[in-house]
Design an enzyme around this catalytic site. Structure first.
Site, PDB file in Angstrom:
ATOM      1  N   LYS A  72       0.943  -1.558  -0.122  1.00 21.04           N
ATOM      2  CA  LYS A  72       0.260  -0.370   0.372  1.00 21.04           C
ATOM      3  C   LYS A  72       0.671   1.124  -0.036  1.00 21.04           C
ATOM      4  CE  LYS A  72      -0.102  -0.133   5.416  1.00 21.04           C
ATOM      5  NZ  LYS A  72      -1.454   0.224   6.525  1.00 21.04           N
ATOM      6  N   ARG A  82      -9.938   0.196  15.657  1.00 21.38           N
ATOM      7  CA  ARG A  82      -9.933   0.869  14.134  1.00 21.38           C
ATOM      8  C   ARG A  82     -10.593   0.366  12.887  1.00 21.38           C
ATOM      9  NH1 ARG A  82      -3.885   1.442  11.664  1.00 21.38           N
ATOM     10  NH2 ARG A  82      -4.265  -0.693  11.037  1.00 21.38           N
ATOM     11  N   TYR A  90      16.077  30.202   8.157  1.00 20.01           N
ATOM     12  CA  TYR A  90      15.248  31.415   7.852  1.00 20.01           C
ATOM     13  C   TYR A  90      15.633  31.201  10.018  1.00 20.01           C
ATOM     14  CZ  TYR A  90      12.723  30.962   3.998  1.00 20.01           C
ATOM     15  OH  TYR A  90      12.326  31.400   2.774  1.00 20.01           O
ATOM     16  N   MET A 147      12.063  25.029   2.572  1.00 21.12           N
ATOM     17  CA  MET A 147      11.338  24.174   1.207  1.00 21.12           C
ATOM     18  C   MET A 147      12.763  23.517   0.422  1.00 21.12           C
ATOM     19  SD  MET A 147       7.983  25.398  -0.546  1.00 21.12           S
ATOM     20  CE  MET A 147       7.175  25.950   0.327  1.00 21.12           C
TER      21      MET A 147
END
Length: 425
Positions: A59, A157, A278, A331
């Site tokens: 998956k 679940r 940053y 990023m």
């Protein structure tokens, strides 16, 4: 070895190796998947689980490694059963491997039966409403492809409650029920001595024994290493196939599968006291040489692995040596402190290693504040993907560009037929 970058128009003038190097230059990073390592991991798990059948969970695009390539390689190695999460995943895997059994873990929804028949796959049914809807489809269509029943033994679940599972026992005993597998899922299999393991085992063994003649499955990757009582008729490894440690309380028995490299786009020098990135959270304590590499959190290299003046972040291997990240991961870019490398050991255009060469998926997960599963499934689509081993001859299919004027749009992932498709007998 196969790669997905576009073939260069002047390919006839260069060697295959030079063609590949030139094509990869268009990408900031290269993600290499070792299909032979995946096969070796599957065979190790298969041997550990004998006589149970060893399936493969593929998956989420085989945990980010490429479901079509992985399923094709494992099918050639002898894997006969695959698990995916959605019908769309089943469609892609069925196109790659025509023969193996495919189970869809996400369950059955009304009006999806035609697609299960079309792709020849089986739903994993998790409640009585799903089972009733599945029965209606099979009765009206004549489809006899089979389905799994998922019973909840503690995850809370998906899955039938124990009372619901008991309620369908008469159906099983009546025969001709169309159930080909009964399964549950372990909550804490990676914790060897967690009492939940024994509790779930006892619950599942009791209910599965009443599904007379139906194969049973409980163990995931970690569950395989809990021993023979957990293995039943079929085991369902996922993350271990891709190199994640299924036994975190001990050494990793699996081979590493994924290597991630990124390109240096600039070398720069800064003075003592200057900050990087940053927020200016990392300050040079000496004259410092930096390598700026073309990967960031948009590529699945999490911002959580950043460093600051009080905390060391993740390492990157540059010219064979570990070098620390300097400042915040952005990023598209990461700064690496390469001050301690010999002069000219790293240059613009060189590749550095973010995953591989001793940096494991689990180590990276530690720096990301998560688990190896999330590391692998987060690796982005801006990398050039290279596959080695596994008799791979086809490149990874890249996402098709948007249709321009004069070009018809691509068809939707799952077709909606006007009438039910012909069903196999």
């Amino acid at each position: 070895m196969a790669s997905d970058p576009k073939t260069l128009s002047q390919s006839g003038l260069l060697s295959a190796e030079a063609n590949q190097a030139a094509a990869l230059a268009a990408y900031g990073g290269v993600l290499t998947v070792d299909l032979d390592a995946i096969i070796a991991n599957w065979r190790k798990l298969e041997k550990t689980a004998v006589p149970a059948e060893c399936s493969a969970v593929i998956k989420a695009d085989a945990y980010g490694c490429g479901a079509e390539q992985v399923s094709r390689a494992l099918s050639r190695a002898g894997c006969r059963t695959f698990f995916v999460a959605t019908l769309e995943e089943a469609r892609k895997v069925r196109a790659a491997v025509p023969e193996p059994t495919i189970y869809v873990l996400g369950g059955y929804f009304q009006n999806t039966g035609e697609h299960y028949a079309k792709f020849n796959c089986r739903p994993v049914i998790g409640d009585l409403n799903e089972l009733a809807e599945w029965d209606v489809f099979c009765r009206r269509s004549g489809w006899t492809g089979g389905a799994a029943v998922h019973i909840d033994t503690g995850m809370n679940r998906l899955g039938l409650t124990l009372a619901d599972a008991q309620a369908i026992i008469p159906r099983i005993n009546a025969g001709d029920h169309g159930i080909t597998l009964v399964m549950s899922h372990l909550v804490s299999a990676e914790q060897l001595n967690n009492p939940m393991n024994a509790k779930q085992l006892a619950t599942f063994r009791s209910i599965a024994s009443e599904f007379t003649g139906v194969p049973a499955a409980l163990a995931n990757s970690s569950g395989i290493f809990l021993g023979a009582p957990f293995q039943f008729d079929l085991v369902r490894p996922g993350a271990a196939l891709y190199g994640v440690n299924p036994t975190p309380e001990a050494d990793n028995p699996m081979q590493p599968v994924v290597e991630l490299k990124a390109r240096i786009v600039q070398i720069r020098n800064i003075e003592r006291g200057e900050s990087v990135g940053y927020g200016g959270t990392w300050t040079a304590r000496r004259p410092t040489k930096l390598a700026i590499i073309a990967v960031g959190y948009a590529d699945g290299y999490f911002r959580a692995a950043s460093s600051n003046d009080g905390t060391r972040g993740a390492d990157v291997i540059v010219a064979g040596k570990r070098c620390p990240i300097a400042g915040r991961i952005s990023m598209d870019l990461i700064a690496i402190d390469i001050t301690d490398l010999p002069p000219n050991a790293a240059r613009r255009g060189h590749m550095v290693t973010l995953l591989g060469d001793g940096i494991t998926v689990d180590e990276l997960a530690h720096h990301f504040g998560t688990i190896g599963y999330e590391v692998l499934t987060s690796l982005g689509h801006r990398y050039a993907r290279v596959y080695k081993g596994g008799d791979v001859v086809e490149p990874l299919a890249r996402p098709e560009p948007e249709a321009s004027a004069g070009q018809p749009p691509s068809p939707p992932p799952i077709e909606q037929p006007a009438a039910p498709p012909p069903l196999p007998s």
